[in-house]
Design a protein around this motif. Sequence first.
Motif, PDB file in Angstrom:
ATOM      1  N   ASP A  46      -9.362  -5.368   2.237  1.00 27.06           N
ATOM      2  CA  ASP A  46      -8.292  -4.363   2.303  1.00 27.06           C
ATOM      3  C   ASP A  46      -7.087  -4.892   3.091  1.00 27.06           C
ATOM      4  O   ASP A  46      -5.937  -4.638   2.740  1.00 27.06           O
ATOM      5  CB  ASP A  46      -8.804  -3.079   2.978  1.00 27.06           C
ATOM      6  CG  ASP A  46      -9.461  -2.120   1.973  1.00 27.06           C
ATOM      7  OD1 ASP A  46      -9.648  -2.542   0.812  1.00 27.06           O
ATOM      8  OD2 ASP A  46      -9.780  -0.982   2.364  1.00 27.06           O
ATOM      9  N   CYS A  47      -7.399  -5.637   4.145  1.00 28.04           N
ATOM     10  CA  CYS A  47      -6.338  -6.195   4.976  1.00 28.04           C
ATOM     11  C   CYS A  47      -5.457  -7.128   4.118  1.00 28.04           C
ATOM     12  O   CYS A  47      -4.224  -7.051   4.164  1.00 28.04           O
ATOM     13  CB  CYS A  47      -6.956  -6.961   6.145  1.00 28.04           C
ATOM     14  SG  CYS A  47      -5.750  -7.684   7.263  1.00 28.04           S
ATOM     15  N   ALA A  48      -6.096  -7.980   3.326  1.00 30.39           N
ATOM     16  CA  ALA A  48      -5.364  -8.915   2.462  1.00 30.39           C
ATOM     17  C   ALA A  48      -4.535  -8.157   1.425  1.00 30.39           C
ATOM     18  O   ALA A  48      -3.382  -8.493   1.141  1.00 30.39           O
ATOM     19  CB  ALA A  48      -6.340  -9.864   1.775  1.00 30.39           C
ATOM     20  N   MET A  49      -5.130  -7.092   0.876  1.00 30.59           N
ATOM     21  CA  MET A  49      -4.420  -6.311  -0.148  1.00 30.59           C
ATOM     22  C   MET A  49      -3.199  -5.603   0.424  1.00 30.59           C
ATOM     23  O   MET A  49      -2.137  -5.553  -0.199  1.00 30.59           O
ATOM     24  CB  MET A  49      -5.379  -5.301  -0.789  1.00 30.59           C
ATOM     25  CG  MET A  49      -6.330  -5.963  -1.787  1.00 30.59           C
ATOM     26  SD  MET A  49      -7.692  -4.879  -2.288  1.00 30.59           S
ATOM     27  CE  MET A  49      -6.822  -3.415  -2.757  1.00 30.59           C
ATOM     28  N   LEU A  50      -3.352  -5.067   1.629  1.00 37.13           N
ATOM     29  CA  LEU A  50      -2.218  -4.367   2.238  1.00 37.13           C
ATOM     30  C   LEU A  50      -1.118  -5.368   2.639  1.00 37.13           C
ATOM     31  O   LEU A  50       0.078  -5.076   2.536  1.00 37.13           O
ATOM     32  CB  LEU A  50      -2.697  -3.538   3.442  1.00 37.13           C
ATOM     33  CG  LEU A  50      -1.749  -2.476   4.012  1.00 37.13           C
ATOM     34  CD1 LEU A  50      -1.073  -1.644   2.925  1.00 37.13           C
ATOM     35  CD2 LEU A  50      -2.485  -1.558   4.987  1.00 37.13           C
ATOM     36  N   MET A  51      -1.545  -6.551   3.051  1.00 38.73           N
ATOM     37  CA  MET A  51      -0.562  -7.601   3.342  1.00 38.73           C
ATOM     38  C   MET A  51       0.239  -7.949   2.090  1.00 38.73           C
ATOM     39  O   MET A  51       1.445  -8.200   2.159  1.00 38.73           O
ATOM     40  CB  MET A  51      -1.258  -8.862   3.880  1.00 38.73           C
ATOM     41  CG  MET A  51      -1.533  -8.844   5.370  1.00 38.73           C
ATOM     42  SD  MET A  51      -0.020  -8.670   6.357  1.00 38.73           S
ATOM     43  CE  MET A  51       0.682 -10.315   6.189  1.00 38.73           C
ATOM     44  N   ASN A  52      -0.434  -8.000   0.959  1.00 36.56           N
ATOM     45  CA  ASN A  52       0.277  -8.289  -0.293  1.00 36.56           C
ATOM     46  C   ASN A  52       1.404  -7.283  -0.542  1.00 36.56           C
ATOM     47  O   ASN A  52       2.423  -7.622  -1.132  1.00 36.56           O
ATOM     48  CB  ASN A  52      -0.695  -8.258  -1.479  1.00 36.56           C
ATOM     49  CG  ASN A  52      -1.428  -9.583  -1.647  1.00 36.56           C
ATOM     50  OD1 ASN A  52      -1.112 -10.559  -0.966  1.00 36.56           O
ATOM     51  ND2 ASN A  52      -2.410  -9.611  -2.535  1.00 36.56           N
ATOM     52  N   ILE A  53       1.191  -6.056  -0.087  1.00 34.79           N
ATOM     53  CA  ILE A  53       2.218  -5.026  -0.311  1.00 34.79           C
ATOM     54  C   ILE A  53       3.351  -5.135   0.707  1.00 34.79           C
ATOM     55  O   ILE A  53       4.524  -5.061   0.351  1.00 34.79           O
ATOM     56  CB  ILE A  53       1.575  -3.611  -0.240  1.00 34.79           C
ATOM     57  CG1 ILE A  53       0.571  -3.439  -1.388  1.00 34.79           C
ATOM     58  CG2 ILE A  53       2.652  -2.522  -0.286  1.00 34.79           C
ATOM     59  CD1 ILE A  53      -0.212  -2.135  -1.337  1.00 34.79           C
TER      60      ILE A  53
END
Lengths: 475, 484
Positions: free
Chosen positions: A207-214
């Motif tokens: 989730d951390c990686a996904m939110l960073m992508n945003i």
Amino acid sequence: MKLHSLTAHQILDLYKTQKASPQEVLKDVLSRIGLIDSRVHAYARLSSQNDLTQGVCAIPIAIKDNMCTKDEEITCSSRILKGFRPPYDAAVVERIKQNAGMIVGFANMDEFAFGSSTETSCYGATYNPWDLSRVPGGSSGGSAAAVVADETLWALGSDTGGSIRQPASFCGIVGLKPTYGRVSRYGLIAFASSLDQIGPLTKDVRDCAMLMNIIAGYDERDSTSVNEPVPDYTKALVHDVRGIKIGVVKEAFVEGLDAQVRTAVEGAIDQLKKLGATVKEISLPHAPYAVATYYIVATAEASSNLARFDGVRYGLRQSPANMRKNGLMDMYEETRAKGFGDEAKRRIMLGTYVLSSGYYDAYYLRGQKVRTLIKQDLDEAFKECDVILTPTAPTTAFKVGEKISDPLSMYLSDIYTITANLAGIPAISIPCGFSKQGLPVGLQLMARAFDEEMLLRVSYTYEQNTEWHLKKPSL
Amino acid sequence: MTHKNMSQAFETVIGLEVHLQLSTKTKIFCGCANMFGSAPNTNVCPVCLGLPGTLPVLNHQTLLYAIKVGLALNAHINPFIKFDRKNYYYPDLPKGYQISQYDFPVAKDGFVMIKTDKGPKRIGIKRAHLEEDAGKLMHDNTDNCSLVDYNRTGTPLIEIVTQPDLRSAGESYDYLNTLKLMLQYLGVSDCDMEKGSLRCDANVSIRPAESTSFGTKTELKNMNSFRAVKSALEYEVGRHKQVILSGGKIVQETLLWDDQKSVTVAMRSKEQAHDYRYFPDPDLVPFTVDYKVLDQVRAELPELPGVKLERFIKQYGLNEYDAGVLVMDQAAANFFESCCESYNQPKKIANWLNGAMLKEMNERKVGISELGLTSVNLIELIKSVEDGVLSHLAGKEVLTLMLDSGKSAGQIIQQQSLAQVSDDAVLMAIVDEIIQQNPTAVEQIKQGKFAAAGFLVGQAMKKSGGKANPKKLNELITRRISHA
């Protein structure tokens, strides 16, 4: 199925197979908030418009109460900003909206992010979901508590000296402070401009990686934002740490470190060794000066950043009944006396002092020099290792009220996290164990500037081999 | 000791600070239009209003303008660009600090040459730095409240600070005019004091003539014209002398010039003890200007007034006065040169530009480019006069008509029959009449007093309605009388 207890990536999988809709997820999260937030008090306020018609893959998110959101009340949890509704969206809020995030609400925080316990909010304290008599850490304590209590799927916080990582550690979740300049600060109500950075608080590393992508990326509206290409951070989720060199900071394992925290962190070091990482002891000789340096630089910038809250244009204005000759000064003094809490006043005074003529060289200038030395320590260290490891905080969550009247001991809860802010490098906190009292312990990893991928890779590998992140508080 | 003796025993020391609004399209740290005169608080955005969370982004054009000014001031350009915060509270300052430059001004250690009675003098420039303007407070006395207009907030400013090199109010006045002309040539500002695009504060002190240390200075503000700067300085120097001569001491303070009463008035002393707590603005990352950018700005610098003046004298053989008047107006100077390209009579062209044309511009309150006249038009007119088609007087009338109608000199001469009369038969009739009417003058001429001929020519001109060719008239009168 309890949708709110899932991670964001699990929810997205459900969307793909049409086993859940954003409407159901939002409804579930809101009912969870209705059920428990009176006890946790993670939110300063909920969003005025929970638009159920948003995108097909919308994920509910909590935003810290210091990120401007158009037409919503945003206050930094301070009386002085009560009623302030920004006419614009912060860069991260724009990105969240564009990527179909549903902003559920605005998370409680220490007033102006001044604190490590979320007790200085004008709305009252947030409580740690693992033990409601304890603090969730701070200043992004509301964001961290909301995530671990399943009152949101994920959250954004801001980190000036540890304000994402320390509450992530106290609440047993993942918190990442990106490299300075990785995420736009445009619309983040500033505490200390040269240290502030927005980052994710999530239930796991994916989730951390996904939110960073945003949220990551260059923004021309923020001169300190850096025009570096943004990788797909989910590609960094590689289950392999073989050959990665981890430096363990020897200065971190000395007096003041709680024995249970030490045990948990040492356990994590052993685990990483077993997984194939090379571990060696390193030294950051100037680390002992980090807290002092931080409280000079950060308060200096804060004293200037908070000057605009003067009662003239927005927020609180107090006009005394009996004005003296110079009514303007009376209005300023009265407004700021009523509008700011004790910790805000303390930091404004400290910052004003260190910038004053005659003291500037001895404090601010010297502070900046030490900051350079701390950066040099890290540059040296990164010649020998890829990741630097410390505990995130010297203790587990402390009791509400325990440190609120002892600012110095409160300031020391950021002793391990401040270094990354002063040097501008990325750092993450991940769960690495629990104390006998059932309180989470956090492990901090730091990497070279713009190497968030290294942090995600090591964290992901560790997480795949442990179950700390799967534990939930019973509420 | 007489007053005269005392005044000779003092030396005046003045330093000036000029704040110049730069005429870039947008403000210095946001995208708002940089313009004057909008309805209050309409030309603003979250950034220049300093709303929480907003951040400044430097408008690079302001930097190029500042470098341009620095180069024209013969200053050292600091390629390391850094901004600082100047912290103080005032309702017109929305962030509680002004973004300025403290220890690294864009330009430092320059000079401006001014003319004095004793020849050229070098006025040192201490520094020139970029900063943002504040808003404007308006006090409503009927409602007993103050209103703030933030339109001006974030207007780019350059502050130009002299060394304490000025020795009189007159020198200060000359410096300001020299500086203003140079800034107008650079095209970086409209330099309009009425609109507040150019503002000037002064520091003044006096000291015994032989002294090398400085006396206590006072700071003067609120002068709304160069004339006011001069008057305020003259007043303040007089006041300093009076205080010192009567055994008093000058207090270091800021005074406001009251133009109506022609006196300086002390501001509240509370405004004095500022500690601005300057520190580097963490929102603006310092950077270094590429030397190529500096070279480019240098290459784009226009010819500056001092150089142009020398060239006009040398190249066109103009006297210093004519060259000076032309150089005072960059557009007129350019117009002059384009006239000279096709008509090699610089002195005559200068006479027309500094005479009739200047008069027209003043009367119409426009610049030369707004007159709607081309250099070809003017040359046609000048040639008509030189060729004797028009008298000089008629030429001026034709110019007025040309400007009114937009027609060429030739068209107007034809339509208005303004052409000079050179026909002998017509002129002779007038001459005969004048000779008959003025026997005294005729007698004087016969006695060798040829000056009287001028009188007769004048009379004949009047009679012809200004159309007669004066040269021809003179010839005919002389011939008639000598043959009588």
